[in-house]
Motif scaffolding. Structure first.
Motif, PDB file in Angstrom:
ATOM      1  N   VAL A  99       0.866  -1.179   0.000  1.00  0.00           N
ATOM      2  CA  VAL A  99       0.000   0.000   0.000  1.00  0.00           C
ATOM      3  C   VAL A  99       0.905   1.233   0.000  1.00  0.00           C
ATOM      4  O   VAL A  99       1.975   1.224   0.604  1.00  0.00           O
ATOM      5  CB  VAL A  99      -0.965  -0.024   1.222  1.00  0.00           C
ATOM      6  CG1 VAL A  99      -0.230   0.009   2.526  1.00  0.00           C
ATOM      7  CG2 VAL A  99      -1.973   1.090   1.152  1.00  0.00           C
ATOM      8  N   ASP A 138      -1.938   6.273   1.166  1.00  0.00           N
ATOM      9  CA  ASP A 138      -3.168   5.523   1.406  1.00  0.00           C
ATOM     10  C   ASP A 138      -3.240   4.918   2.807  1.00  0.00           C
ATOM     11  O   ASP A 138      -4.227   4.258   3.147  1.00  0.00           O
ATOM     12  CB  ASP A 138      -3.319   4.415   0.357  1.00  0.00           C
ATOM     13  CG  ASP A 138      -3.474   4.974  -1.046  1.00  0.00           C
ATOM     14  OD1 ASP A 138      -4.095   6.056  -1.188  1.00  0.00           O
ATOM     15  OD2 ASP A 138      -2.969   4.345  -1.999  1.00  0.00           O
ATOM     16  N   TYR A 158      -0.736  -3.959   3.860  1.00  0.00           N
ATOM     17  CA  TYR A 158      -2.038  -4.118   4.508  1.00  0.00           C
ATOM     18  C   TYR A 158      -2.454  -5.569   4.374  1.00  0.00           C
ATOM     19  O   TYR A 158      -2.263  -6.182   3.326  1.00  0.00           O
ATOM     20  CB  TYR A 158      -3.061  -3.201   3.817  1.00  0.00           C
ATOM     21  CG  TYR A 158      -4.500  -3.498   4.156  1.00  0.00           C
ATOM     22  CD1 TYR A 158      -5.005  -3.188   5.414  1.00  0.00           C
ATOM     23  CD2 TYR A 158      -5.346  -4.103   3.233  1.00  0.00           C
ATOM     24  CE1 TYR A 158      -6.314  -3.461   5.732  1.00  0.00           C
ATOM     25  CE2 TYR A 158      -6.662  -4.378   3.547  1.00  0.00           C
ATOM     26  CZ  TYR A 158      -7.145  -4.058   4.793  1.00  0.00           C
ATOM     27  OH  TYR A 158      -8.433  -4.334   5.120  1.00  0.00           O
TER      28      TYR A 158
END
Length: 164
Positions: free
Chosen positions: A126, A130, A157
Motif C-alpha cells: 500500500v 493511502d 495491509y
C-alpha cells in the motif's frame, strides 16, 4: 487465490516439541528488547503487553507485536533468533498475530524478500498516502528514508479475503 497467497489454515507448520507460543509477560521485556536490538529493528514503541513470544527451555527465541492503535493494528517487531530460523517460527507467529487481530492490520518491512514472505499471508503493498492517519506519524520516518535515502521500505495491509 494465487499460489503465493495461502489460507492460514493451509500452513501446516507446527512448533518444535520444545517450544511454547504464549503471550509475553513483564519478565520477558529484556529478552524482547535484546531480540529486537540484535535484529536492528526499531526499539521504540515496544510494549511487552502487546507481544507474543515463542520460548524453548525457558528462553525467548522469537517474538512479535500486535501494536494497538485507535483504528488499526500494526504487526511489528517480528524476530526469530538466528539459531532458530528456517523452522517456521516466523510463519507461526505471523499466522497467530493475524488471527489475534481485530482491526485493519498493517506493517512495514524492508525489501522484496520480506514483502514476499508477508504476501503469503494476504498482505498487499500500500502506498504511504493511502495509509490511515494513525500510522502516518510512525511510518512517516520510514517513508522519508525511502524517499531520501532510497531504503526499500514497503508498507503493507493484510487483505483478509485470503485469510478467512
Amino acid at each position: 487465490m494465487t499460489s503465493e497467497k495461502l489460507n492460514l489454515n493451509s500452513l501446516k507448520i507446527e512448533l518444535p516439541n520444545s517450544c511454547i507460543l504464549r503471550p509475553a509477560t513483564a519478565q520477558d521485556r529484556m529478552a524482547i528488547l535484546l531480540l529486537v536490538l540484535k535484529a536492528l529493528l526499531d526499539p521504540t514503541q515496544l510494549r511487552w503487553q502487546q507481544f507474543w513470544v515463542i520460548e524453548s527451555h525457558q528462553q525467548i527465541i522469537a517474538c512479535g507485536q500486535l501494536r494497538q492503535l485507535n483504528d488499526v493494528e500494526e504487526l511489528g517487531s517480528l524476530v526469530v533468533s538466528r539459531a532458530w530460523r528456517g523452522q517456521g517460527l516466523g510463519t507461526i507467529l505471523v499466522q497467530h498475530l493475524i488471527q489475534q487481530s481485530t482491526k485493519p492490520l498493517y506493517l512495514e518491512c524492508l525489501g522484496k524478500r520480506l514483502a514476499d514472505f508477508y504476501t503469503r499471508f494476504g498482505f498487499v503493498p500500500v502506498e504511504f498516502l493511502d495509509l490511515p492517519a494513525s500510522l502516518k506519524p510512525k511510518f512517516g520516518i520510514s517513508n522519508g528514508a525511502k524517499i531520501i535515502l532510497k531504503i526499500p521500505v514497503i508498507f503493507m495491509y493484510c487483505d483478509r479475503k485470503f485469510n478467512p
